[in-house]
Design a protein around this motif. Structure first.
Motif, PDB file in Angstrom:
ATOM      1  N   ILE A 228       0.841  -1.203   0.000  1.00  0.00           N
ATOM      2  CA  ILE A 228       0.000   0.000   0.000  1.00  0.00           C
ATOM      3  C   ILE A 228       0.872   1.248   0.000  1.00  0.00           C
ATOM      4  CG2 ILE A 228      -1.670   1.330   1.347  1.00  0.00           C
ATOM      5  CD1 ILE A 228      -2.806  -1.359   2.333  1.00  0.00           C
ATOM      6  N   GLY A 229       1.901   1.255   0.869  1.00  0.00           N
ATOM      7  CA  GLY A 229       2.787   2.419   0.942  1.00  0.00           C
ATOM      8  C   GLY A 229       3.592   2.610  -0.323  1.00  0.00           C
ATOM      9  N   GLY A 230       4.108   1.503  -0.897  1.00  0.00           N
ATOM     10  CA  GLY A 230       4.967   1.615  -2.076  1.00  0.00           C
ATOM     11  C   GLY A 230       4.218   2.007  -3.327  1.00  0.00           C
ATOM     12  N   LEU A 231       3.164   1.237  -3.676  1.00  0.00           N
ATOM     13  CA  LEU A 231       2.404   1.551  -4.888  1.00  0.00           C
ATOM     14  C   LEU A 231       1.678   2.886  -4.745  1.00  0.00           C
ATOM     15  CD1 LEU A 231       0.875  -1.926  -5.884  1.00  0.00           C
ATOM     16  CD2 LEU A 231       2.821  -0.726  -6.911  1.00  0.00           C
ATOM     17  N   GLY A 232       1.126   3.120  -3.549  1.00  0.00           N
ATOM     18  CA  GLY A 232       0.415   4.386  -3.342  1.00  0.00           C
ATOM     19  C   GLY A 232       1.339   5.584  -3.432  1.00  0.00           C
ATOM     20  N   SER A 233       2.527   5.490  -2.809  1.00  0.00           N
ATOM     21  CA  SER A 233       3.493   6.588  -2.888  1.00  0.00           C
ATOM     22  C   SER A 233       3.929   6.820  -4.332  1.00  0.00           C
ATOM     23  CB  SER A 233       4.726   6.270  -2.032  1.00  0.00           C
ATOM     24  OG  SER A 233       4.401   6.220  -0.676  1.00  0.00           O
ATOM     25  N   TRP A 234       4.172   5.725  -5.045  1.00  0.00           N
ATOM     26  CA  TRP A 234       4.608   5.844  -6.437  1.00  0.00           C
ATOM     27  C   TRP A 234       3.562   6.571  -7.267  1.00  0.00           C
ATOM     28  CZ3 TRP A 234       3.123   2.836 -10.994  1.00  0.00           C
ATOM     29  CH2 TRP A 234       3.958   3.068 -12.085  1.00  0.00           C
ATOM     30  N   VAL A 235       2.295   6.154  -7.150  1.00  0.00           N
ATOM     31  CA  VAL A 235       1.223   6.801  -7.921  1.00  0.00           C
ATOM     32  C   VAL A 235       1.095   8.272  -7.532  1.00  0.00           C
ATOM     33  CG1 VAL A 235      -1.271   6.853  -8.299  1.00  0.00           C
ATOM     34  CG2 VAL A 235      -0.056   4.671  -8.320  1.00  0.00           C
ATOM     35  N   ALA A 236       1.126   8.556  -6.211  1.00  0.00           N
ATOM     36  CA  ALA A 236       0.966   9.942  -5.754  1.00  0.00           C
ATOM     37  C   ALA A 236       2.094  10.831  -6.276  1.00  0.00           C
ATOM     38  CB  ALA A 236       0.907   9.981  -4.225  1.00  0.00           C
ATOM     39  N   VAL A 237       3.334  10.340  -6.190  1.00  0.00           N
ATOM     40  CA  VAL A 237       4.472  11.147  -6.643  1.00  0.00           C
ATOM     41  C   VAL A 237       4.447  11.307  -8.159  1.00  0.00           C
ATOM     42  CG1 VAL A 237       6.990  11.280  -6.748  1.00  0.00           C
ATOM     43  CG2 VAL A 237       5.884  10.509  -4.660  1.00  0.00           C
ATOM     44  N   VAL A 238       4.053  10.252  -8.884  1.00  0.00           N
ATOM     45  CA  VAL A 238       3.962  10.357 -10.346  1.00  0.00           C
ATOM     46  C   VAL A 238       2.971  11.442 -10.742  1.00  0.00           C
ATOM     47  CG1 VAL A 238       3.062   9.178 -12.392  1.00  0.00           C
ATOM     48  CG2 VAL A 238       4.764   8.047 -10.960  1.00  0.00           C
TER      49      VAL A 238
ATOM     50  N   PHE B 140      -0.994  22.768   3.395  1.00  0.00           N
ATOM     51  CA  PHE B 140      -0.150  21.765   4.042  1.00  0.00           C
ATOM     52  C   PHE B 140       0.548  20.888   3.012  1.00  0.00           C
ATOM     53  CE2 PHE B 140       0.448  17.493   5.795  1.00  0.00           C
ATOM     54  CZ  PHE B 140       1.150  17.749   6.948  1.00  0.00           C
ATOM     55  N   VAL B 141      -0.173  20.539   1.954  1.00  0.00           N
ATOM     56  CA  VAL B 141       0.418  19.643   0.945  1.00  0.00           C
ATOM     57  C   VAL B 141       1.584  20.304   0.231  1.00  0.00           C
ATOM     58  CG1 VAL B 141      -1.722  18.361   0.616  1.00  0.00           C
ATOM     59  CG2 VAL B 141      -1.275  20.373  -0.796  1.00  0.00           C
ATOM     60  N   SER B 142       1.730  21.638   0.354  1.00  0.00           N
ATOM     61  CA  SER B 142       2.878  22.312  -0.244  1.00  0.00           C
ATOM     62  C   SER B 142       4.181  21.846   0.395  1.00  0.00           C
ATOM     63  CB  SER B 142       2.752  23.829  -0.073  1.00  0.00           C
ATOM     64  OG  SER B 142       1.556  24.314  -0.657  1.00  0.00           O
ATOM     65  N   TYR B 143       4.088  21.354   1.646  1.00  0.00           N
ATOM     66  CA  TYR B 143       5.280  20.889   2.359  1.00  0.00           C
ATOM     67  C   TYR B 143       5.505  19.379   2.210  1.00  0.00           C
ATOM     68  CZ  TYR B 143       5.187  25.376   4.859  1.00  0.00           C
ATOM     69  OH  TYR B 143       5.198  26.712   5.192  1.00  0.00           O
ATOM     70  N   ALA B 144       4.580  18.686   1.552  1.00  0.00           N
ATOM     71  CA  ALA B 144       4.632  17.218   1.530  1.00  0.00           C
ATOM     72  C   ALA B 144       5.901  16.697   0.867  1.00  0.00           C
ATOM     73  CB  ALA B 144       3.396  16.661   0.828  1.00  0.00           C
ATOM     74  N   GLY B 145       6.437  17.434  -0.106  1.00  0.00           N
ATOM     75  CA  GLY B 145       7.643  16.980  -0.792  1.00  0.00           C
ATOM     76  C   GLY B 145       8.862  16.917   0.099  1.00  0.00           C
ATOM     77  N   LEU B 146       8.772  17.516   1.283  1.00  0.00           N
ATOM     78  CA  LEU B 146       9.893  17.540   2.220  1.00  0.00           C
ATOM     79  C   LEU B 146      10.425  16.146   2.518  1.00  0.00           C
ATOM     80  CD1 LEU B 146      11.591  19.090   4.411  1.00  0.00           C
ATOM     81  CD2 LEU B 146       9.681  18.674   5.966  1.00  0.00           C
ATOM     82  N   THR B 147       9.540  15.171   2.626  1.00  0.00           N
ATOM     83  CA  THR B 147       9.937  13.834   3.068  1.00  0.00           C
ATOM     84  C   THR B 147      10.329  12.911   1.920  1.00  0.00           C
ATOM     85  OG1 THR B 147       7.626  13.089   2.998  1.00  0.00           O
ATOM     86  CG2 THR B 147       8.422  14.017   5.064  1.00  0.00           C
ATOM     87  N   LYS B 148      10.258  13.387   0.687  1.00  0.00           N
ATOM     88  CA  LYS B 148      10.550  12.512  -0.454  1.00  0.00           C
ATOM     89  C   LYS B 148      12.000  12.036  -0.465  1.00  0.00           C
ATOM     90  CE  LYS B 148       6.537  12.323  -2.307  1.00  0.00           C
ATOM     91  NZ  LYS B 148       5.876  12.622  -1.050  1.00  0.00           N
ATOM     92  N   VAL B 149      12.874  12.759   0.195  1.00  0.00           N
ATOM     93  CA  VAL B 149      14.282  12.365   0.206  1.00  0.00           C
ATOM     94  C   VAL B 149      14.472  11.009   0.875  1.00  0.00           C
ATOM     95  CG1 VAL B 149      14.892  13.431   2.410  1.00  0.00           C
ATOM     96  CG2 VAL B 149      16.599  13.272   0.598  1.00  0.00           C
ATOM     97  N   ALA B 150      13.507  10.580   1.699  1.00  0.00           N
ATOM     98  CA  ALA B 150      13.628   9.272   2.352  1.00  0.00           C
ATOM     99  C   ALA B 150      13.716   8.143   1.343  1.00  0.00           C
ATOM    100  CB  ALA B 150      12.441   9.036   3.289  1.00  0.00           C
TER     101      ALA B 150
ATOM    102  N   GLN C 196      -1.195  11.022   0.334  1.00  0.00           N
ATOM    103  CA  GLN C 196       0.069  11.362   0.989  1.00  0.00           C
ATOM    104  C   GLN C 196      -0.137  11.575   2.488  1.00  0.00           C
ATOM    105  OE1 GLN C 196       3.410  11.745  -0.364  1.00  0.00           O
ATOM    106  NE2 GLN C 196       3.605  11.550   1.850  1.00  0.00           N
ATOM    107  N   LEU C 197      -1.256  12.183   2.864  1.00  0.00           N
ATOM    108  CA  LEU C 197      -1.557  12.367   4.280  1.00  0.00           C
ATOM    109  C   LEU C 197      -1.768  11.023   4.978  1.00  0.00           C
ATOM    110  CD1 LEU C 197      -3.959  15.430   4.002  1.00  0.00           C
ATOM    111  CD2 LEU C 197      -1.656  15.421   4.963  1.00  0.00           C
TER     112      LEU C 197
END
Length: 716
Positions: free
Chosen positions: A102-112, A215-225, A372-373
């Protein structure tokens, strides 16, 4: 020592390729910062100001604080498990492969989707100067950034550095000049335009809703993980880079929106989709050649480009990490000649192009923000699971402050903001979760046996745990300390290996042997060895299916020493061990109390070795202590040869080890003389016929092996 097995020719088995660790602090900062600035400042302020009026700058300010719990939790997990895949990897190892899917596929779709949105925005700005439809421009940009990502993380971050440096420099200039112009225009920065309505135009509800919007403007902050595996010194660089990035974003978002509400009339800002450019025209419009507005357009392009570029880099690591764990086709885990996940990058770019062509990217990207939330909620929960699992090898380099209240706050904040985003966002999130569950049950579930750390919490309640995670975390500790591995290899190279072919053995017998052999080999007083081991009962933890390790840390130990016991098929262990029938090797590590964590780092190095491909076969086939040491020390860092084969050493027969010259970054770990094996000290004198075990950098070992007897002039 009794050894009776058939030897296997040397040569290390080829292990899996790893991503290069070449991202430094500024790269972490550039990626985090670049992933935040796009629509958050160049599009959203007008919409946000229409909802809450003059208080819009406070909405951005508070949103920066609300991201702190998620950021701290992501930083802790990234320093404990700096592996490609970020959110996916953390959720998988904490809660199991279903949540990881869920985390991997969901994160991938959201970031794409969000990255595609950024490229469409960049295409729109470039459309002011290029006679091309913005969709075509966005597709060309996706292909170009994909090519840069394939060329390597280093090349990607070079571009990211340029983009973010340009962006931040222009935004700082815009903010300072804008504040100066606002002060000249209004005489004060605390007097607000009544045309915007009440300070909290929409009341408390409107203000809170606006916080959720920005708030979502800051969401990219954690992408470096997601690229933590490629970060040098992640314990320092990840939390520090993210903190500096958040400070930059919060200051520029807050003061930038102050400039907007001071410079632009309310009705003009409310309807603007290019608020920064509109404000720039007011106080920089009289600059020659319209250079002020051109610089803002350049900043906007750099913002969207950095978001798109960082998005491709981070998004591609999700399928890469999942493929390594067999949750998606393994082809996606292959690295190309530039040591980047080529197929994963190509898939990410291809899907982005489809999204740009088919979807209303802006609408879907906003819906993806709700997912993302949800991920932020799960990451905060994952920290609590990892902490409460009490896994000894969970050793984050950074810890969330105010635990457990900070993760709990992160869960509640994310849940509240999801509710604020409305029915459509919740429905989209639910559909993505269902799609991930279907994929897991139809494709991945039959391919994996792994379980998460939550089973260790269950163990504390009387249920089962998954020991494989302890193996993996031990290996990660070694990866985090690669620069120090050479000294650990020296410890392993001089380890005392005892081979038992027949008989019955309990731990007391092993302690007696350690006491006797420790005195003979390491010059440790027998009673000291017994006293150290008597401090606590032994806890042998698995670092592979057949190998168990126990560690003792004591201030009476001056140097780390390793005792290894191998048991043949006719030797019996009379000890209470899980799956005792599978155990063929016990390791006992004695470590000094300082530096702290040395036992974990040596254990991590051992775990990486014994979990390597071909270890079991080579270890069980080795017939002598030298062959066993050859297996334990990575072949590219280890050389075990007669000094007659090394002209530079042969020429120095008669010299003490401490006076040897021309070795470079190589140390003599062991000396074999006849039937006697001794730990090399600076006082030992080399003699004809000696066989030596050398540990050093591969390049220096190769040089030494091919060197002539002539020493460098400065060392003679």
């Amino acid at each position: 020592m009794n050894t009776h097995a058939e030897a296997t020719p040397g040569g290390a088995e080829a292990g899996p390729k790893k991503l290069d660790k070449n991202l430094k602090l500024f790269d972490v900062y550039a990626m985090s910062t670049g992933a935040m600035f796009s629509s958050g400042l160049f599009l959203l302020p007008g919409i946000a100001a229409a909802a809450t009026g003059n208080s819009v700058f406070l909405a951005y300010f508070f949103a920066g604080f609300l991201i702190l719990p998620a950021m701290y939790c992501m930083a802790e997990l990234s320093t404990a498990m700096p592996k490609a895949g970020g959110t996916y990897y953390f959720l998988d190892r904490a809660m199991g492969p279903l949540m990881g899917t869920i985390g991997g596929l969901g994160s991938w779709v959201a970031v794409v989707f969000k990255s595609a949105f950024a490229l469409v925005g960049m295409g729109a700005y470039l459309g002011l100067y290029l006679d091309l439809p913005f969709e075509i421009t966005a597709i060309i940009l996706a292909i170009a950034f994909g090519a840069v990502n394939i060329a390597g993380a280093k090349e990607t971050t070079k571009l990211q550095r340029v983009l973010v440096t340009t962006l931040v420099a222009i935004l700082v200039g815009f903010t300072l000049l804008g504040l100066k112009a606002a002060l000249e225009k209004n005489g004060s920065l605390i007097v607000f335009d009544p045309a915007y309505g009440d300070f909290f135009k929409g009341g408390l509800v409107g203000f809170v809703s606006t916080i959720g919007l920005v708030f979502v403007s800051y969401a990219g902050l954690t992408k470096v993980a997601s690229v933590a595996e490629e970060v040098e010194n992640p314990d320092r660089n990840i939390p520090l880079g993210m903190t500096l990035s958040l400070l930059t974003a919060t200051v520029l978002y807050t003061l930038g929106t102050v400039v907007l509400i001071k410079i632009l009339p309310g009705e003009e800002l409310f309807g603007s989709l290019t608020p920064i450019a509109d404000a720039g025209r007011v106080f920089m419009g009289d600059w020659p050649f319209d250079i002020g507005v051109i610089l803002i357009v350049i900043a906007a392009i750099a913002a969207f480009a950095s978001t798109g570029n960082a998005g491709i880099m981070s998004a591609s690591r999700y399928p890469y990490a999942m493929a390594k764990d067999k949750l998606v086709p393994e082809k996606l885990a292959e690295l190309g000649k530039f040591k980047t996940p080529t197929f994963s990058i190509l898939l990410t770019v291809a899907v982005m192009i489809v999204v740009i062509i088919i979807f209303d990217v802006a609408s879907v990207a906003k819906l993806a923000s709700a997912f993302q939330l949800l991920l932020f909620m799960l990451v905060c929960a994952a920290v609590m699971v990892m902490r409460e699992s009490r896994i000894p090898t969970y050793k984050p380099g950074f810890k969330v402050p105010l635990y457990p209240w900070m993760p709990i706050a992160g869960i509640l904040i994310s849940f509240w903001l999801i509710i604020e985003m409305g029915t459509m966002a919740i429905a989209f999130t639910g559909m993505m979760v269902i799609a991930c569950v279907v994929w897991y049950n139809t494709y991945a579930s039959r391919r994996v046996e792994r379980r998460g750390a939550i089973f260790h919490v269950h163990e504390r309640l009387g249920r089962n745990a998954y020991e494989g995670l302890e193996h993996e975390l031990m290996t990660i500790i070694n990866d985090r300390t690669q620069a120090e591995n050479l000294s650990y290899e020296a410890v392993i190279a001089r380890s005392l290996v005892t081979d038992f072919r027949y008989g019955r053995y309990d731990f007391d017998q092993l302690v007696d042997l350690m006491a006797v052999e420790g005195e003979a080999r390491y010059k440790i007083e027998p009673e000291q060895t017994r006293a150290v081991i008597a401090t606590t009962p032994p806890i042998f933890r698995p670092i592979s299916d057949g190998v168990r390790l126990t560690r003792y840390v004591d201030s009476r130990v001056t140097e780390p020493e390793l005792f290894i016991f191998r048991f043949g098929p006719k030797a019996r262990l009379e000890m209470e061990l899980d799956n005792a029938d599978d155990v063929h090797t016990l390791m006992v590590l004695l470590c000094p109390a300082k530096p702290a964590g040395l036992d974990m780092r040596i254990g991590g190095h051992l775990a990486e070795i014994v979990q390597g491909e071909g270890f079991e076969r080579r270890w069980l086939s080795a017939r002598s202590e030298a062959e066993l040491n050859d297996v334990l020390v990575r072949d590219d860092h280890f050389l075990h040869v007669p000094i007659a084969d090394l002209p530079r050493l042969k020429a120095q027969v008669g010299r003490p080890v401490g006076d040897l010259a021309g070795l470079g970054d190589v140390v003599v770990a062991l000396i074999e003389r006849g039937d006697k094996t001794m730990i090399a000290t600076s006082d030992n004198v080399l003699m004809d016929g000696d066989v030596v075990a050398l540990v050093g950098e591969p390049s220096d070992l190769m040089t030494l092996r091919g060197a002539s007897a002539q020493l460098p002039e400065e060392e003679e």
